[in-house]
Design an enzyme around this catalytic site. Structure first.
Site, PDB file in Angstrom:
ATOM      1  N   ASP A 182      33.218  45.625  32.200  1.00 20.28           N
ATOM      2  CA  ASP A 182      32.269  44.615  32.472  1.00 20.28           C
ATOM      3  C   ASP A 182      31.254  44.670  31.714  1.00 20.28           C
ATOM      4  OD1 ASP A 182      31.752  43.028  35.579  1.00 20.28           O
ATOM      5  OD2 ASP A 182      30.596  42.656  33.632  1.00 20.28           O
ATOM      6  N   ASN A 190      24.677  37.788  42.570  1.00 18.55           N
ATOM      7  CA  ASN A 190      25.857  38.498  42.851  1.00 18.55           C
ATOM      8  C   ASN A 190      25.949  39.218  44.403  1.00 18.55           C
ATOM      9  OD1 ASN A 190      25.412  39.717  39.554  1.00 18.55           O
ATOM     10  ND2 ASN A 190      26.339  37.937  40.107  1.00 18.55           N
ATOM     11  N   LYS A 206      26.345  46.372  35.182  1.00 21.10           N
ATOM     12  CA  LYS A 206      27.190  46.257  36.339  1.00 21.10           C
ATOM     13  C   LYS A 206      27.981  47.670  36.558  1.00 21.10           C
ATOM     14  CE  LYS A 206      27.657  41.529  37.882  1.00 21.10           C
ATOM     15  NZ  LYS A 206      28.972  40.548  37.985  1.00 21.10           N
ATOM     16  N   ASN A 251      37.876  34.118  34.622  1.00 20.08           N
ATOM     17  CA  ASN A 251      37.727  33.363  33.396  1.00 20.08           C
ATOM     18  C   ASN A 251      39.171  33.199  32.890  1.00 20.08           C
ATOM     19  OD1 ASN A 251      37.690  35.151  30.874  1.00 20.08           O
ATOM     20  ND2 ASN A 251      36.261  35.992  32.324  1.00 20.08           N
ATOM     21  N   CYS A 294      54.507  32.874  32.419  1.00 16.22           N
ATOM     22  CA  CYS A 294      55.882  32.267  32.980  1.00 16.22           C
ATOM     23  C   CYS A 294      55.342  31.219  33.834  1.00 16.22           C
ATOM     24  CB  CYS A 294      56.704  33.358  33.887  1.00 16.22           C
ATOM     25  SG  CYS A 294      57.568  34.538  32.795  1.00 16.22           S
ATOM     26  N   CYS A 308      33.278  31.061  39.294  1.00 14.68           N
ATOM     27  CA  CYS A 308      32.717  31.141  40.628  1.00 14.68           C
ATOM     28  C   CYS A 308      31.344  30.241  40.634  1.00 14.68           C
ATOM     29  CB  CYS A 308      32.256  32.476  40.811  1.00 14.68           C
ATOM     30  SG  CYS A 308      33.526  33.188  42.104  1.00 14.68           S
TER      31      CYS A 308
HETATM   32 ZN   LIG Z   1      56.325  35.560  31.187  1.00 11.70          ZN
END
Ligand SMILES: [Zn+2]
Length: 387
Positions: A182, A190, A206, A251, A294, A308
């Site tokens: 991070d 937070n 953090k 993200n 996928c 958020c």
């Molecule tokens: Zn895949």
């Protein structure tokens, strides 16, 4: 040995056949499934055992053998240290209805003396045995499972809402190495959900705050605090040292980057996401089940992907979702239960309901499909720059 003991042993000898170590090894090498049961005490087992043996101490034999060997007509080979206790145990199994019981002549001592293979189990020290005692009594974890957890390495992407509860509980459970990546600092906003941090650490890195909290809880755990963000250049290097990755990002750039790298490196990713009152969890285990691409081959445009800060989140929700992720991590590490590979668990906090969706691999997936080249896929930034 007293007269009665001798008589008992003689009775057993008359009904329980014996195999010598070499003979036993030959039979075990055959395809025919034979259950090998070690009836010695825990301390003896800890010194070493025969590969693939199941441990059922003599004192628990009547209570646990049916769980270990449900089929009473299946062949069972019992061994102890010298061949006496296994002989008596064999008689007990026969009395319980087992019909194909063999005792290893000379026991583990003779096996080892014959130069046959043994396994040296990982063991815990006394402090670890006390700390993890509630794990040790679960047969699916036990001393061996706990030792495995202590040897395991888990990478948490983000020390935020999902990473906080997950890392905290994984540390408590004794996952030996936690990598946390991070590059943010603790912000007052937070603290509504990111329980690794606290008021006095506002403004602090953090990963440093996370490390402090985790080590106060469990000094046994090694924390690799990585104050950085995942990039195309560092991602493969960073994930290579870990067994399982817990995705706590909010993200899309990182999510796609992580997905493609985890497919290349064949690392399972426990995915979680939260939005207001809703959360989702699944496990992407490369080539065993679908990957993120996928399901979503291309990233959404930035304006359709709120985080958020923009969307808001109920503070407790990432706790629930992060702990579901941590549960999947533990199961993957121990190889127990049914993981969420190919299943997406969707949680609604307002109605307090879980729904399950089945997920399938896409043969045309650009990351894990038949002719895919995940190493050539552009990153999110690259797509946005072109756009
Ligand atoms: Zn895949």
């Amino acid at each position: 040995m007293g007269d009665v003991s001798r008589a008992l042993l003689n009775t057993a000898r008359n009904t329980v056949p014996e195999w010598r170590p070499a003979e036993a090894q030959q039979h075990l090498a055959d395809d025919k499934p034979i259950t090998l049961v070690d009836v010695r005490e825990q301390t003896e087992w800890n010194e070493g055992y025969i590969p693939n043996a199941v441990h059922v101490p003599r004192g628990f034999l009547e209570l646990r053998i049916e769980e270990a060997v449900p089929d009473k007509s299946a062949p069972v080979v019992l061994y102890c240290a010298g061949g006496v206790r296994s002989m008596l145990a064999g008689k007990t199994l026969q009395d319980m209805g087992y019909t194909d019981v063999i005792s290893l002549a000379g026991g583990y001592t003779a096996w080892k003396a014959a130069g046959l293979p043994t396994v040296q189990p990982l063991t815990l020290n006394d402090a670890q045995r006390r700390r993890y005692s509630r794990h040790l009594v679960i047969p699916e974890v036990g001393e061996e499972g706990q030792a495995k957890l202590l040897q395991s390495k888990v990478l948490l992407i983000g020390a935020g809402g999902l990473g906080s509860p997950a890392a905290y509980y994984l540390a408590a459970a004794g996952v030996g190495t936690l990598g946390i990546i991070d590059n943010d600092v603790v912000d007052e906003s937070n603290l509504q959900r990111q329980i690794l941090h606290n008021t006095s650490r506002v403004g602090k890195l953090k990963v440093e705050s996370a490390k402090e909290t985790i080590q106060a809880l469990n000094p046994d755990i090694k924390v690799n605090a990585i104050n950085d963000r995942l990039t195309k250049e560092n991602v493969l290097d960073i994930i290579s040292g870990y067994d399982v990755i817990l995705d706590g990002t909010d993200n899309f750039p990182t999510r796609y980057l992580l997905n493609d790298a985890s497919v290349i490196a064949r690392k399972p990713v426990v995915h979680g996401s939260v939005f207001r009152f809703e959360g989702q969890v699944t496990v992407f285990k490369p080539f065993d089940g679908p990957c993120y691409r996928c399901l979503f081959p291309e990233p959404p445009p930035p304006e359709l992907a709120p985080n958020c800060a923009e969307a808001g989140v109920l503070g407790i929700l990432p706790g629930t979702v992060g702990l579901l992720q941590a549960t999947e991590v533990i199961k993957l590490l121990l190889g127990i239960g049914e993981t969420l590979v190919g299943r997406l668990l969707a949680y609604d906090a307002l109605t307090e309901t879980f729904d399950e969706l089945l997920l399938y691999r896409d043969p045309r997936c650009p990351a894990c499909g038949e002719n895919a080249h995940p190493e050539d896929l552009p990153t999110y930034e690259e797509i946005c720059a072109v756009g």
